[in-house]
Write a protein that holds these residues in place. Structure first.
Motif, mmCIF file in Angstrom:
data_model
loop_
_atom_site.group_PDB
_atom_site.id
_atom_site.type_symbol
_atom_site.label_atom_id
_atom_site.label_comp_id
_atom_site.label_asym_id
_atom_site.label_seq_id
_atom_site.Cartn_x
_atom_site.Cartn_y
_atom_site.Cartn_z
ATOM 1 N N VAL A 78 0.865 -1.178 0.000
ATOM 2 C CA VAL A 78 0.000 0.000 0.000
ATOM 3 C C VAL A 78 0.903 1.230 0.000
ATOM 4 O O VAL A 78 1.691 1.423 0.924
ATOM 5 N N ASP A 79 0.795 2.030 -1.043
ATOM 6 C CA ASP A 79 1.682 3.186 -1.184
ATOM 7 C C ASP A 79 1.217 4.393 -0.368
ATOM 8 O O ASP A 79 2.039 5.164 0.121
ATOM 9 N N PHE A 80 -0.110 4.559 -0.262
ATOM 10 C CA PHE A 80 -0.651 5.719 0.441
ATOM 11 C C PHE A 80 -1.787 5.298 1.362
ATOM 12 O O PHE A 80 -2.582 4.419 1.028
ATOM 13 N N VAL A 81 -1.857 5.937 2.496
ATOM 14 C CA VAL A 81 -3.043 5.892 3.360
ATOM 15 C C VAL A 81 -3.568 7.316 3.434
ATOM 16 O O VAL A 81 -2.808 8.250 3.739
ATOM 17 N N VAL A 82 -4.844 7.490 3.140
ATOM 18 C CA VAL A 82 -5.425 8.826 3.041
ATOM 19 C C VAL A 82 -6.554 8.966 4.056
ATOM 20 O O VAL A 82 -7.477 8.140 4.079
ATOM 21 N N ALA A 83 -6.482 9.994 4.886
ATOM 22 C CA ALA A 83 -7.508 10.280 5.896
ATOM 23 C C ALA A 83 -8.248 11.555 5.504
ATOM 24 O O ALA A 83 -7.730 12.384 4.749
ATOM 25 N N PRO A 84 -9.453 11.765 6.042
ATOM 26 C CA PRO A 84 -10.301 12.873 5.572
ATOM 27 C C PRO A 84 -9.897 14.247 6.078
ATOM 28 O O PRO A 84 -8.949 14.397 6.873
ATOM 29 N N GLU A 85 -10.624 15.239 5.637
ATOM 30 C CA GLU A 85 -10.442 16.630 6.045
ATOM 31 C C GLU A 85 -10.485 16.766 7.567
ATOM 32 O O GLU A 85 -11.322 16.163 8.235
ATOM 33 N N THR A 86 -9.565 17.577 8.101
ATOM 34 C CA THR A 86 -9.433 17.807 9.552
ATOM 35 C C THR A 86 -9.659 16.521 10.349
ATOM 36 O O THR A 86 -10.402 16.493 11.328
ATOM 37 N N ALA A 87 -9.021 15.435 9.902
ATOM 38 C CA ALA A 87 -9.162 14.144 10.596
ATOM 39 C C ALA A 87 -8.694 14.235 12.039
ATOM 40 O O ALA A 87 -9.171 13.510 12.905
ATOM 41 N N PHE A 88 -7.757 15.107 12.307
ATOM 42 C CA PHE A 88 -7.267 15.349 13.666
ATOM 43 C C PHE A 88 -6.764 16.786 13.728
ATOM 44 O O PHE A 88 -6.613 17.429 12.670
ATOM 45 N N PRO A 89 -6.590 17.394 14.863
ATOM 46 C CA PRO A 89 -6.591 16.802 16.194
ATOM 47 C C PRO A 89 -7.954 16.684 16.856
ATOM 48 O O PRO A 89 -8.032 16.192 17.975
ATOM 49 N N GLY A 90 -9.052 17.146 16.246
ATOM 50 C CA GLY A 90 -10.340 17.074 16.920
ATOM 51 C C GLY A 90 -10.515 18.248 17.859
ATOM 52 O O GLY A 90 -10.356 19.404 17.477
ATOM 53 N N SER A 91 -10.826 17.972 19.143
ATOM 54 C CA SER A 91 -10.992 19.052 20.119
ATOM 55 C C SER A 91 -9.635 19.650 20.458
ATOM 56 O O SER A 91 -8.599 19.026 20.318
ATOM 57 N N GLY A 92 -9.670 20.883 20.901
ATOM 58 C CA GLY A 92 -8.422 21.525 21.296
ATOM 59 C C GLY A 92 -7.770 22.252 20.133
ATOM 60 O O GLY A 92 -8.249 22.230 19.002
ATOM 61 N N PRO A 93 -6.637 22.904 20.386
ATOM 62 C CA PRO A 93 -5.967 23.708 19.362
ATOM 63 C C PRO A 93 -5.337 22.853 18.279
ATOM 64 O O PRO A 93 -5.041 21.670 18.472
ATOM 65 N N GLY A 94 -5.132 23.461 17.117
ATOM 66 C CA GLY A 94 -4.481 22.763 16.019
ATOM 67 C C GLY A 94 -2.988 22.621 16.248
ATOM 68 O O GLY A 94 -2.422 23.158 17.216
ATOM 69 N N LEU A 95 -2.338 21.909 15.351
ATOM 70 C CA LEU A 95 -0.898 21.680 15.460
ATOM 71 C C LEU A 95 -0.141 22.949 15.070
ATOM 72 O O LEU A 95 -0.569 23.684 14.154
ATOM 73 N N ASN A 96 0.944 23.200 15.717
ATOM 74 C CA ASN A 96 1.766 24.379 15.439
ATOM 75 C C ASN A 96 2.544 24.156 14.143
ATOM 76 O O ASN A 96 3.393 23.270 14.049
ATOM 77 N N ILE A 97 2.262 24.978 13.129
ATOM 78 C CA ILE A 97 2.901 24.819 11.817
ATOM 79 C C ILE A 97 4.420 24.853 11.927
ATOM 80 O O ILE A 97 5.130 24.112 11.237
ATOM 81 N N ASP A 98 4.930 25.704 12.777
ATOM 82 C CA ASP A 98 6.375 25.908 12.862
ATOM 83 C C ASP A 98 7.094 24.886 13.735
ATOM 84 O O ASP A 98 8.307 24.953 13.902
ATOM 85 N N LYS A 99 6.340 23.930 14.292
ATOM 86 C CA LYS A 99 6.957 22.902 15.137
ATOM 87 C C LYS A 99 6.413 21.513 14.805
ATOM 88 O O LYS A 99 6.237 20.672 15.689
ATOM 89 N N LEU A 100 6.155 21.264 13.519
ATOM 90 C CA LEU A 100 5.533 20.000 13.129
ATOM 91 C C LEU A 100 6.429 18.802 13.392
ATOM 92 O O LEU A 100 5.959 17.731 13.807
ATOM 93 N N GLU A 101 7.714 18.957 13.140
ATOM 94 C CA GLU A 101 8.625 17.819 13.303
ATOM 95 C C GLU A 101 8.666 17.338 14.756
ATOM 96 O O GLU A 101 8.943 16.163 15.020
ATOM 97 N N ALA A 102 8.362 18.233 15.686
ATOM 98 C CA ALA A 102 8.413 17.871 17.111
ATOM 99 C C ALA A 102 7.021 17.591 17.677
ATOM 100 O O ALA A 102 6.906 17.342 18.887
#
Length: 553
Positions: A270-294
């Protein structure tokens, strides 16, 4: 007058019954005919006062019926009442119905004005070009709502419009509008003159006008061979209720469910696994764009997918960007709580695997009233925060100018990460393709309106994007319908609505550009040019006539 009202109602019903997902598109070729009869009759009435106002009211009635029936499903959007209970939102439904009907009526009024002032020779061709200009405008302004662009009407019949690879949906719009004019002209002649030649020409030219493009389309369909290297993808359908689950579950619980769903359905290669729009994080704040690797949630995907060293995970996600000083913030930024820090929210797509750096793209065609506050400086002082809040925010999300594509080190796939509403926009989608995309991934959450025509129509619009660009589509929807669409615009496999699970399928990577991929909405641009010339000519003639009358006095 009563007869005119009946004709207006008939026009609205014909347009509504020709619309997907349940309508039959041949009806669209007569949808405007009753309105054209009304306009012609009113224009001929020499002694009638306020002809324009009368025509405006009748056309508004017709377009209101079309809009009201066509997007009836919008009222299933939920909002909290004063008791904190979810209830159907009539605001989400009525505003676009009233507003879009108004815009359509103004366009028809402009057609009537040009036809009345410049004559039939200029007025008749003005009808298709001004309507196409309106559709192009509706694709690009801040209150964009192109759901009713006429070329979308064939979404459920992709075998009829294989030539969209040359014209895009504006070819379908032109086809419908000219067909209405042909039928009106010969039907009007037959009803008024009772001559068989008009009846015979009505049948002949209608059959030819509709039949020849369909015949050409079937020839293209049967001769087209799908192209490109084959990849295997898995689409995830978590089936989270957006009102009671999606934004109430913890981020860790949602991520764990996506990981477990992947493990349970994984197959070799399987080359790709695809999840839907805003699949996560759900409740709470979104992921910090400038700290994605961490980011801890992304690390969970990375560590759990280490057993699939050449698999790439693509998903919708909510991201955030923080600005410690106001001078660095964008116009869309909001204040974070009671602090001095500002931040932006994005509805984004993200790609990660075991080798490449994390890539992301921000959704840039936003849903008005949900992700985007149109003309904020003008409307916010009037409306305040009167916007729909579907578990997200009532601010304008951050977007980006260019269409980012995702590449990886394991295969030749160049992914267009199309997010939900963006899949309605043909010329917009060509931006991904011109940037190298050889496959389209659509990540969406259509659950806001329940099991209605809303999610079905958005699925079908994807058929048109596949044809226009001759690209396979891999589609992951939160509650469905997830599936695979081939380069001919056919849904080859799908996962039913409200069924939790995963679906594995094949898709091909086509690197060839279609005529439409290269040139986009060129028909609309030509229509804009012609409409401008005809309006300019009409205005100039009015000025000359006014000057002649003034000189005589």
């Amino acid at each position: 007058m009563f007869r005119y009202i009946l004709l207006a109602i008939l026009s609205g019903l014909l347009l509504a019954f020709g619309w997907p997902s349940k309508g039959f598109p041949l009806i669209l070729f007569v949808g405007f005919v009753p309105l054209l009869f009304i306009e012609n009759k009113i224009a001929q009435q020499v002694d009638t006062k306020r002809k324009g106002l009368k025509l405006f009211g009748l056309s508004y009635l017709a377009f209101f019926i079309w809009n009201a029936i066509g997007i009836w499903w919008l009222h299933y959007a939920q909002e909290l009442n004063s008791d904190g209970q979810w209830q159907n939102s009539w605001t989400a439904y009525l505003f676009p119905v009233f507003a879009n009907s108004l815009l359509m009526s103004l366009v028809f009024q402009l057609y009537h004005w040009v036809k009345s002032k410049a004559g039939n020779f200029y007025g008749i061709p003005f009808f298709p070009v001004i309507w196409m200009s309106f559709e192009k405008f509706h694709l690009n302004w801040e209150m964009t709502w192109p759901w009713f662009n006429l070329g979308n009407g064939f979404a459920n019949f992709p075998k009829w419009v294989q030539w969209y690879e040359f014209t895009g949906t504006f070819g379908g719009t032109l086809w419908i509008l000219v067909g209405n004019l042909i039928i009106f002209y010969y039907l009007y002649g037959f009803l008024n003159l009772k001559e068989k030649k008009f009846r015979n020409k009505l049948i002949l030219f209608t059959v030819l006008w509709i039949g020849i493009p369909i015949g050409i389309s079937y020839w293209i369909y049967n001769s087209y061979e799908e192209k490109g290297e084959e990849i295997t993808a898995m689409v995830l359908q978590p089936e989270l209720n957006p009102y009671t689950e999606k934004y109430n579950k913890s981020s860790f619980e949602i991520v764990n469910e996506l990981i477990q769903m992947t493990h349970q359905n994984m197959q070799p290669k399987v080359d790709f696994v695809v999840a839907p729009e805003t699949a996560f994080p759900g409740s709470g704040p979104g992921l910090n764009i400038d700290k994605l690797e961490a980011d801890y949630l992304l690390q969970q995907f990375q560590s759990n997918f280490i057993r699939y060293p050449e698999m790439t995970f693509v998903s919708g996600v909510e991201l955030m960007r923080f600005y410690p000083y106001e001078k660095f913030a964008t116009k869309t930024a909001s204040r974070f709580g009671n602090t001095d820090m500002l931040y932006d929210v994005t509805n984004s797509a993200i790609q990660l695997n075991q080798k490449d750096s994390i890539q992301y793209y921000h959704k840039s065609k936003l849903v008005v009233g949900v992700e985007h506050f149109p003309y904020m400086s003008i409307l916010k002082p009037i409306l305040g925060d009167l916007m729909m809040n579907f578990g997200g925010t009532v601010r304008t999300h951050l977007t980006q100018e260019q269409r980012t594509v995702f590449k990886n080190s394991f295969n030749n796939a160049v992914v267009a990460p199309i997010i939900c509403y963006e899949s309605i926009y043909g010329d917009f989608t060509t931006g991904y393709v011109r940037n190298g995309a050889n496959i389209l991934f659509i990540m969406t959450n259509d659950s806001w309106w329940g099991d209605s025509d809303g999610h079905r129509e958005l699925l079908l619009f994807g058929n048109l994007r596949a044809i226009e660009n001759r690209r396979d589509i891999v589609r992951s929807a939160n509650s469905g319908i997830s599936g695979f669409i081939n380069q001919k615009g056919e849904i080859t496999s799908s996962l039913a609505y409200e069924k939790q699970g995963a679906l594995i399928g094949k898709a091909q990577l086509n690197n060839e550009l279609t005529f439409y991929s290269k040139h986009g909405d060129y028909l609309a641009r030509i229509a804009l040019l012609i409409a401008g010339i005809l309006i300019g000519y009409t205005v100039a003639m009015q000025i000359l006539n006014w000057q002649k009358k003034k000189n005589k006095i």
